[in-house]
Design a protein around this motif. Structure first.
Motif, short mmCIF file in Angstrom:
data_model
loop_
_atom_site.label_atom_id
_atom_site.label_comp_id
_atom_site.label_asym_id
_atom_site.label_seq_id
_atom_site.Cartn_x
_atom_site.Cartn_y
_atom_site.Cartn_z
N ASP A 95 0.82 -1.20 0.00
CA ASP A 95 0.00 0.00 0.00
C ASP A 95 0.86 1.26 0.00
O ASP A 95 0.56 2.22 -0.72
CB ASP A 95 -0.92 0.00 1.22
CG ASP A 95 -2.05 -1.01 1.09
OD1 ASP A 95 -2.26 -1.50 -0.04
OD2 ASP A 95 -2.70 -1.32 2.10
N ILE A 96 1.92 1.28 0.79
CA ILE A 96 2.78 2.46 0.84
C ILE A 96 3.42 2.69 -0.52
O ILE A 96 3.46 3.81 -1.03
CB ILE A 96 3.83 2.32 1.94
CG1 ILE A 96 3.18 2.39 3.32
CG2 ILE A 96 4.91 3.40 1.82
CD1 ILE A 96 4.14 2.16 4.47
N GLY A 97 3.94 1.61 -1.12
CA GLY A 97 4.57 1.74 -2.43
C GLY A 97 3.62 2.25 -3.49
O GLY A 97 3.99 3.09 -4.33
N ARG A 98 2.38 1.78 -3.48
CA ARG A 98 1.39 2.26 -4.46
C ARG A 98 1.11 3.73 -4.26
O ARG A 98 1.00 4.49 -5.22
CB ARG A 98 0.09 1.45 -4.33
CG ARG A 98 0.15 0.10 -5.03
CD ARG A 98 -1.24 -0.50 -5.17
NE ARG A 98 -1.81 -0.85 -3.87
CZ ARG A 98 -1.69 -2.04 -3.31
NH1 ARG A 98 -1.02 -2.99 -3.91
NH2 ARG A 98 -2.25 -2.29 -2.14
N ARG A 99 0.99 4.15 -3.01
CA ARG A 99 0.71 5.57 -2.75
C ARG A 99 1.90 6.44 -3.16
O ARG A 99 1.72 7.53 -3.69
CB ARG A 99 0.37 5.78 -1.28
CG ARG A 99 -0.96 5.17 -0.88
CD ARG A 99 -1.38 5.57 0.53
NE ARG A 99 -2.67 5.00 0.85
CZ ARG A 99 -2.83 3.86 1.53
NH1 ARG A 99 -1.78 3.19 1.97
NH2 ARG A 99 -4.04 3.39 1.77
N VAL A 100 3.11 5.96 -2.91
CA VAL A 100 4.30 6.70 -3.33
C VAL A 100 4.32 6.84 -4.85
O VAL A 100 4.55 7.92 -5.39
CB VAL A 100 5.58 6.00 -2.84
CG1 VAL A 100 6.82 6.59 -3.52
CG2 VAL A 100 5.71 6.12 -1.32
N ALA A 101 4.05 5.74 -5.56
CA ALA A 101 4.09 5.78 -7.02
C ALA A 101 3.02 6.70 -7.59
O ALA A 101 3.29 7.48 -8.53
CB ALA A 101 3.92 4.36 -7.58
N VAL A 102 1.81 6.64 -7.04
CA VAL A 102 0.72 7.49 -7.53
C VAL A 102 1.05 8.96 -7.29
O VAL A 102 0.87 9.81 -8.17
CB VAL A 102 -0.61 7.11 -6.85
CG1 VAL A 102 -1.67 8.18 -7.10
CG2 VAL A 102 -1.10 5.77 -7.38
N GLU A 103 1.54 9.28 -6.08
CA GLU A 103 1.85 10.67 -5.76
C GLU A 103 3.01 11.17 -6.62
O GLU A 103 3.01 12.32 -7.07
CB GLU A 103 2.19 10.80 -4.28
CG GLU A 103 2.29 12.23 -3.78
CD GLU A 103 0.98 13.00 -3.85
OE1 GLU A 103 1.02 14.24 -3.97
OE2 GLU A 103 -0.08 12.34 -3.79
N ARG A 104 3.98 10.32 -6.87
CA ARG A 104 5.12 10.71 -7.70
C ARG A 104 4.67 11.03 -9.13
O ARG A 104 5.06 12.04 -9.71
CB ARG A 104 6.16 9.58 -7.71
CG ARG A 104 7.34 9.85 -8.62
CD ARG A 104 8.38 8.74 -8.52
NE ARG A 104 7.87 7.44 -8.91
CZ ARG A 104 7.70 7.06 -10.18
NH1 ARG A 104 7.98 7.90 -11.16
NH2 ARG A 104 7.27 5.86 -10.45
N ARG A 105 3.83 10.15 -9.68
CA ARG A 105 3.34 10.39 -11.05
C ARG A 105 2.44 11.61 -11.11
O ARG A 105 2.44 12.36 -12.09
CB ARG A 105 2.62 9.15 -11.57
CG ARG A 105 3.56 7.99 -11.89
CD ARG A 105 2.85 6.90 -12.66
NE ARG A 105 1.87 6.21 -11.84
CZ ARG A 105 2.13 5.09 -11.16
NH1 ARG A 105 3.34 4.55 -11.20
NH2 ARG A 105 1.19 4.51 -10.44
N ARG A 106 1.64 11.80 -10.06
CA ARG A 106 0.74 12.96 -10.05
C ARG A 106 1.52 14.26 -10.09
O ARG A 106 1.08 15.25 -10.69
CB ARG A 106 -0.15 12.92 -8.80
CG ARG A 106 -1.27 13.95 -8.82
CD ARG A 106 -2.12 13.83 -7.56
NE ARG A 106 -1.41 14.28 -6.38
CZ ARG A 106 -1.26 15.55 -6.04
NH1 ARG A 106 -1.76 16.51 -6.79
NH2 ARG A 106 -0.60 15.88 -4.93
#
Length: 305
Positions: A95-106
């Motif tokens: 979950d943390i990794g997915r949130r990091v990736a989404v926020e980075r791409r955003r």
């Protein structure tokens, strides 16, 4: 001795068995996982290059077990380990990794730039995004700072809390947004809220996954849903974003007539270019289009910005 990104290097006294020092392995220099390693020490948060001695062992992240120093594998074994596909059942992104990736791409950041800002290796950031991991609080703090968000947001701890519970800015500046800036903030896709009057005359506001196509806002729904009540009426559609860490954000309000899209080629085109399926799930094949006649927005920032 072999390790993976995210494993912990533990250095302990063989005489007493007491742990003297431990740290997170954040960089590898050999594909087979043999030393040396870049280690972020838990006591100082410093990263150093370490060639472990006989008093060191690896605590593997995924299996929770320790591997005492052993003879390095032969070349054939190392190549097999490196090239082998991920076994069935191996955990995927956490979950943390997915949130990091989404926020980075955003925020339009590459892994390399994000890793540089967070003072970690790009390989370790890739590991966090692609595998189940439990990064240290220090790592989370650096990532949150690099991404302009909070540790709470990256952990998902506030998923059941409404946004905007942080402290207000000391001297906030509230300014109106120009129509072209409103269009830019609306652009592409996301989650917005549509305000409608239901058939029983009651007002309702519901979230929908939306896309933007040219000057129109479009979303999918079902004929018997609350958003479908928008068809044939003038509606309000709102999108916003709140930055909890900085106590600032923006909102955009679009007002205009809503109509159902009936032309088959247009429907196929919308379905083809859709970025995501509706989060609500199910068969939602009715496309509704809103063409704004009025577009307004506001942004809250510190007074000096």
């Amino acid at each position: 001795m072999r390790a993976h990104l995210g494993d912990r290097l533990v250095i302990e006294s063989r005489r007493t068995g007491a742990a003297r020092r431990d740290g997170e392995i954040v960089g590898l220099h050999h594909e087979d996982g043999t030393p040396p390693y870049d280690v972020r020490w838990s006591d100082t948060d410093d990263v150093t290059l370490v060639s472990p001695g006989p008093d060191a062992h690896i605590k593997h992240l995924e299996h929770g077990r320790s591997a005492r120093e052993s003879s390095p594998p032969d070349t054939g074994e190392a190549e097999a380990v490196s090239a082998a596909p991920r076994p069935a059942g191996t955990p995927g992104p956490g979950d943390i990794g997915r949130r990091v990736a989404v926020e980075r791409r955003r925020r339009g950041l590459s892994r390399e730039e994000t890793a540089r800002r967070a003072r970690m290796s790009p390989e370790y950031l890739a590991y966090l995004e692609e595998r189940s991991a439990d990064p240290t609080m220090a790592t989370l703090l650096r990532l949150a700072d690099a991404l302009g968000t909070t540790v709470t947001a990256l952990r998902g701890s506030g998923v059941d809390l409404p946004p905007g519970q942080g402290h207000a800015l000391l001297r906030p500046q509230l300014r109106d947004l120009r129509p072209e800036e409103c269009r830019r903030l609306l652009s592409t896709h996301g989650v917005g809220r549509i305000a409608v009057s239901t058939p029983d005359g009651r007002p309702a506001v519901v979230p929908v996954n939306y896309e933007t196509v040219e000057d129109a806002i479009v979303f999918r729904t079902t004929p018997d849903s609350v958003p479908a009540a928008a068809v044939g009426t003038e509606v309000a559609f709102e999108v916003d974003h709140v930055d909890e860490a900085m106590s600032q954000g923006w909102s955009v309000l679009a007002v205009g007539p809503a109509n159902v899209v009936t032309e088959p080629d247009a429907v196929r085109g919308l379905a083809h270019r859709a970025h995501t399926d509706p989060w609500a799930g199910g068969a939602r094949e009715m496309w509704v289009s809103i063409r704004p006649t009025r577009l307004t927005g506001r942004r809250i920032t510190p007074a000096d910005q």
